[in-house]
Every structure is written in structure tokens, then in C-alpha cells.
Design an enzyme around this catalytic site. Structure first.
Site, PDB file in Angstrom:
ATOM      1  N   ALA A  49     -10.686  -4.274  15.742  1.00 44.16           N
ATOM      2  CA  ALA A  49     -11.899  -4.162  16.560  1.00 44.16           C
ATOM      3  C   ALA A  49     -13.154  -4.293  15.706  1.00 44.16           C
ATOM      4  O   ALA A  49     -14.054  -3.440  15.735  1.00 44.16           O
ATOM      5  CB  ALA A  49     -11.885  -2.844  17.320  1.00 44.16           C
ATOM      6  N   HIS A  73      -5.256   3.873   8.063  1.00 41.32           N
ATOM      7  CA  HIS A  73      -4.326   3.892   9.216  1.00 41.32           C
ATOM      8  C   HIS A  73      -3.104   3.002   8.987  1.00 41.32           C
ATOM      9  O   HIS A  73      -2.987   1.910   9.511  1.00 41.32           O
ATOM     10  CB  HIS A  73      -5.018   3.587  10.538  1.00 41.32           C
ATOM     11  CG  HIS A  73      -5.991   2.461  10.589  1.00 41.32           C
ATOM     12  ND1 HIS A  73      -5.706   1.180  10.147  1.00 41.32           N
ATOM     13  CD2 HIS A  73      -7.260   2.398  11.074  1.00 41.32           C
ATOM     14  CE1 HIS A  73      -6.731   0.395  10.341  1.00 41.32           C
ATOM     15  NE2 HIS A  73      -7.695   1.117  10.898  1.00 41.32           N
ATOM     16  N   ARG A  79      12.484  -9.013   3.724  1.00 48.06           N
ATOM     17  CA  ARG A  79      12.336  -9.956   2.616  1.00 48.06           C
ATOM     18  C   ARG A  79      10.897 -10.001   2.080  1.00 48.06           C
ATOM     19  O   ARG A  79      10.680 -10.275   0.903  1.00 48.06           O
ATOM     20  CB  ARG A  79      12.756 -11.363   3.051  1.00 48.06           C
ATOM     21  CG  ARG A  79      14.248 -11.500   3.333  1.00 48.06           C
ATOM     22  CD  ARG A  79      14.662 -12.958   3.457  1.00 48.06           C
ATOM     23  NE  ARG A  79      16.074 -13.069   3.763  1.00 48.06           N
ATOM     24  CZ  ARG A  79      16.570 -13.159   4.999  1.00 48.06           C
ATOM     25  NH1 ARG A  79      15.747 -13.154   6.039  1.00 48.06           N
ATOM     26  NH2 ARG A  79      17.867 -13.254   5.195  1.00 48.06           N
ATOM     27  N   ASP A 102      -9.357   8.313  13.883  1.00 49.42           N
ATOM     28  CA  ASP A 102      -9.959   6.989  14.094  1.00 49.42           C
ATOM     29  C   ASP A 102     -10.651   6.970  15.463  1.00 49.42           C
ATOM     30  O   ASP A 102     -10.658   5.970  16.168  1.00 49.42           O
ATOM     31  CB  ASP A 102      -8.911   5.878  14.009  1.00 49.42           C
ATOM     32  CG  ASP A 102      -9.528   4.481  13.898  1.00 49.42           C
ATOM     33  OD1 ASP A 102     -10.729   4.382  13.587  1.00 49.42           O
ATOM     34  OD2 ASP A 102      -8.808   3.493  14.160  1.00 49.42           O
ATOM     35  N   GLU A 121     -15.917   1.383   6.953  1.00 48.08           N
ATOM     36  CA  GLU A 121     -14.765   0.579   7.358  1.00 48.08           C
ATOM     37  C   GLU A 121     -15.300  -0.798   7.774  1.00 48.08           C
ATOM     38  O   GLU A 121     -15.808  -0.972   8.873  1.00 48.08           O
ATOM     39  CB  GLU A 121     -14.010   1.232   8.517  1.00 48.08           C
ATOM     40  CG  GLU A 121     -12.713   0.492   8.842  1.00 48.08           C
ATOM     41  CD  GLU A 121     -11.940   1.115   9.986  1.00 48.08           C
ATOM     42  OE1 GLU A 121     -10.730   0.879  10.061  1.00 48.08           O
ATOM     43  OE2 GLU A 121     -12.543   1.823  10.806  1.00 48.08           O
ATOM     44  N   HIS A 180      -7.000  -3.033   6.939  1.00 48.98           N
ATOM     45  CA  HIS A 180      -7.403  -4.289   7.587  1.00 48.98           C
ATOM     46  C   HIS A 180      -7.137  -5.429   6.604  1.00 48.98           C
ATOM     47  O   HIS A 180      -8.012  -6.242   6.311  1.00 48.98           O
ATOM     48  CB  HIS A 180      -8.857  -4.242   8.023  1.00 48.98           C
ATOM     49  CG  HIS A 180      -9.085  -3.345   9.219  1.00 48.98           C
ATOM     50  ND1 HIS A 180      -8.915  -3.789  10.515  1.00 48.98           N
ATOM     51  CD2 HIS A 180      -9.431  -2.040   9.301  1.00 48.98           C
ATOM     52  CE1 HIS A 180      -9.167  -2.794  11.342  1.00 48.98           C
ATOM     53  NE2 HIS A 180      -9.473  -1.716  10.638  1.00 48.98           N
ATOM     54  N   HIS A 238      -0.871   4.340  18.750  1.00 45.49           N
ATOM     55  CA  HIS A 238      -0.944   3.546  17.527  1.00 45.49           C
ATOM     56  C   HIS A 238       0.402   3.434  16.824  1.00 45.49           C
ATOM     57  O   HIS A 238       0.652   2.438  16.123  1.00 45.49           O
ATOM     58  CB  HIS A 238      -1.974   4.154  16.567  1.00 45.49           C
ATOM     59  CG  HIS A 238      -3.390   3.828  16.914  1.00 45.49           C
ATOM     60  ND1 HIS A 238      -4.068   4.476  17.923  1.00 45.49           N
ATOM     61  CD2 HIS A 238      -4.259   2.922  16.397  1.00 45.49           C
ATOM     62  CE1 HIS A 238      -5.297   3.978  18.007  1.00 45.49           C
ATOM     63  NE2 HIS A 238      -5.436   3.033  17.086  1.00 45.49           N
ATOM     64  N   GLY A 287      -9.844   1.672  17.935  1.00 49.74           N
ATOM     65  CA  GLY A 287      -9.930   3.089  17.631  1.00 49.74           C
ATOM     66  C   GLY A 287      -9.108   3.894  18.604  1.00 49.74           C
ATOM     67  O   GLY A 287      -8.209   3.374  19.283  1.00 49.74           O
TER      68      GLY A 287
END
Length: 379
Positions: free
Chosen positions: A134, A210, A221, A268, A123, A189, A245, A304
Site C-alpha cells: 500500500a 512484517h 529451492r 501495522d 516505512e 517491502h 495477514h 495495514g
């Protein structure tokens, strides 16, 4: 001593449905189809027996880090999650210098070779500075296929997934490279548009890292990546069901739009999972965990989670009102299929590894078995 066990009297969740007063026969490290001669019977009346949990996105636990710790640290983290029902775990890294990530891949690949972890998830560093979360912005880089290939090669066949901001230069070519090498290309991300996300899926991306987190919000839109990821049958969406989250309504929207066959519940998790509040390091960044919520000391971004999959299972059934069968698909079967390991794990079927979790009537964890050995004795 008996080498075989019959777990009797429980509600047993199978791919075909739930057996009331069911039985699971364990012979050595495997689930058996018939009762061997020398057998121990374990009465699990009033309990559930479900497949062992499979976590494809996990950075550590028990005070130990997969991202920077020693071999013993990694094993401690793995053990912590096993105590909470995760019998199969993929070790996730975070953004770092390329040389460090190559070195890290070598260490983790040895543990994968031994069967302690199921593989490696990279990741970062190929993620968007706009959605870094993070991750250290100074260490981010575009997903140049040569760099992506360098990490995959360093994992010696144990790279399972790479999270990419596929809209960045080299992103689409890197997705194609990963698909050609049998490695999951995960969109995450990311600051991608709807159209850019569709392009990445068409190139071979199959997972949403995630979902909702570290990507543009769903707009009426400008739908962005969330709509593209939810609507495409080729995508499995990761969801972190810890109550922090995701709002329950967002969780429900994603689960029911994607369907039980396209969700993978993940943790995570970082070092504090199964350990406690305090100060920790996530890669080069300092994290403070307060009331079980992890945030960067500098900036306050969520860093996380402290989630374990037994808590995710209970929350999904008791708060989100998912069926036990759908929860099992999302927490065991689907991630096992993504990893290409469903022939060995992810369901309670003869010939597969005897990886299972025992839950009481309130869905609290009472027992964990991995390859026929109790990690947590049910009584």
C-alpha cells in the site's frame, strides 16, 4: 489522596516468571520495590497484570493518521492505542515526497521530544516496486544514503527505524549508515534473494518488517528473505497477528523458529484501528475498510491493519496457544529492547515506568496504566 498504589491479588508476569497472588507497587509514575506509607490498595484477584504493550510499527488509529494528520490527529491516534494497552508507540510514516517526509519528521520529532510517541519509523520510500503493497509506486526511490541521512537528520535524534529494500542500489550502504547512527535498519517491502538478505544482515540490519508480508514467499529451492531472516539470531521479526495477514500455521512457524526472544508483535495499524469500517487515506492512496480488513480501493492490496495490541495478545494466547510469558516478551520486552528503552519500559521491575495492562481470566483488557495514571480504570 494516596499517591501510591498496591495492585494486589493478580497473576503478575515478571521477567523471571509469573507470580500467583502477586503485587505491583506503584509510587508516583514508577514501580517501587517497597510499600510507601500513604497507599491505596487495588484488589485484582482473578486478573493478570502484564507490562504495557510496545508497538514499533503503527500508522494511526481512532480515525486519525500518523502519516499525514495534524498534531491533534497524532495525539488522538496515540490515545486510541493507549486505550487498548499500548503505552509506548512508534509513529510510522508511509511513502511520500521527500520534502513532505522531512516536514513530517519535524512534526513527529516534536511529539517524541514531549514523550507522546517513542520515535519515528520511516516505512518507504526506499522500497521495492515489486513489493510495494500500500505504497505509491510513483513516489518510490532507491535507498541513496544521502536521502536516508536526510530523513534521519530531519527526525532530530528521534528516528528509530527505517524499512528498506536492501537489494536496491544504495541499500547496503544505507544499512551501514543507519547502523552507524544507532537507527534500526529493517528489511521489508523487498524482493531480495536469500543471499542478498544475508548480505544486508551482515551489514547491520536487525529487523524484519512484517515478516512474510511484502516479500517473496518461502520456497524450497529459492528460500528468499524469509528463511534468512528466520534463521539469523541477529534479526527480530515483526509479526502481525490479526488472522488476516498471517495464517495461524505461518505465525506458529515463525514464532517457534525465531523463538520468543526474537519476535515483536506489531499492529501495522492505520486510521481505522479502534474506529470502524469506511473509506480512509493512507498517504496518497485511498483505502476501504470492510469487516475490519483494510485494502486499497485501487488493486485490493492489504493496506495495514485495524489491529490493536490487546487483540493481538488475546489471539496469541487463546488461538495460537502461546504462553502468557512468551507473549509478554514479544509484545512488551522485545520491542522495548529494540528501541533501547528496556531500562524504563517493557517489564514490571522496580524503578521502571509504571506502564501496565490488566487482563481478566479470558485475556480481555480491563485496565491500562501509563506512568502511574490509569488510562483505563480496572473497575
Amino acid at each position: 489522596m494516596a499517591t501510591s498504589k498496591v495492585l494486589a491479588g493478580a497473576q503478575v508476569v515478571l521477567p523471571t516468571g509469573t507470580l500467583t497472588d502477586g503485587r505491583v507497587i506503584v509510587d508516583g509514575s514508577r514501580i517501587a520495590g517497597s510499600t510507601p506509607g500513604d497507599t491505596e490498595t487495588v484488589d485484582l484477584s482473578g486478573h493478570w497484570v502484564v507490562p504495557g504493550f510496545v508497538d514499533i510499527h503503527n500508522h494511526g488509529g481512532g480515525g486519525a493518521s500518523f502519516t499525514s494528520g495534524t498534531v491533534d490527529d497524532v495525539l488522538k491516534g496515540v490515545r486510541t492505542h493507549r486505550l487498548h494497552g499500548t503505552t509506548t508507540v512508534v509513529a510510522s510514516t508511509v511513502t511520500g515526497e521527500m520534502d513532505f517526509l522531512v516536514q513530517r519528521a519535524g512534526l513527529l520529532s516534536e511529539l517524541a521530544e514531549q514523550g507522546d510517541i517513542a520515535g519515528i519509523h520511516f516505512e518507504g520510500p526506499f522500497i521495492s516496486p515489486c513489493r510495494k503493497g500500500a505504497h505509491s509506486e510513483a513516489l518510490l526511490r532507491d535507498p541513496d544514503p544521502a536521502d536516508v541521512r536526510k530523513l534521519v537528520d530531519a527526525a532530530h535524534g528521534h528516528a528509530k527505524m527505517v524499512t528498506l529494500a536492501t537489494e536496491l542500489p544504495g541499500g547496503i550502504d544505507s544499512v551501514r549508515l543507519l547502523a552507524e547512527h544507532g537507527v534500526i535498519a529493517a528489511i521489508g517491502h523487498t524482493d531480495a534473494t536469500y543471499e542478498q538478505t544475508v548480505q544486508a544482515i551482515d551489514a547491520g540490519a536487525t529487523v524484519a518488517t512484517h515478516l512474510y508480508n511484502a516479500m517473496p514467499a518461502l520456497g524450497h529451492r529459492t528460500p528468499g528473505p524469509i528463511a534468512a531472516l528466520l534463521e539469523d539470531e541477529r534479526i527480530t521479526v515483526e509479526l502481525i497477528n490479526d488472522g488476516t495477514h498471517l495464517h495461524p500455521a505461518a505465525f506458529e512457524l515463525a514464532f517457534h523458529r525465531a523463538g520468543a526472544g526474537r519476535v515483536a508483535l506489531i499492529t501495522d495499524a492505520m486510521d481505522a484501528a479502534g474506529f470502524g469500517d469506511g473509506r480512509y487515506m493512507l498517504g496518497p492512496l485511498e483505502v476501504e475498510v470492510l469487516d475490519s480488513v483494510a485494502r486499497l480501493v485501487d488493486g485490493g492490496s492489504i493496506a495495514g491493519s485495524t489491529l490493536t495490541l490487546d487483540r493481538a495478545f488475546k489471539r496469541s494466547v487463546t488461538i495460537d496457544k502461546l504462553s502468557v510469558e512468551d507473549t509478554v516478551r514479544a509484545i512488551s520486552a522485545n520491542p522495548a529492547k529494540l528501541l533501547g528503552m528496556y531500562d524504563r519500559i517493557g517489564s514490571l521491575e522496580p524503578g521502571k515506568d509504571a506502564d501496565l495492562v490488566v487482563l481478566d481470566a479470558g485475556f480481555d483488557l480491563k485496565g491500562v496504566m501509563r506512568k502511574g495514571e490509569w488510562v483505563v480504570e480496572p473497575f
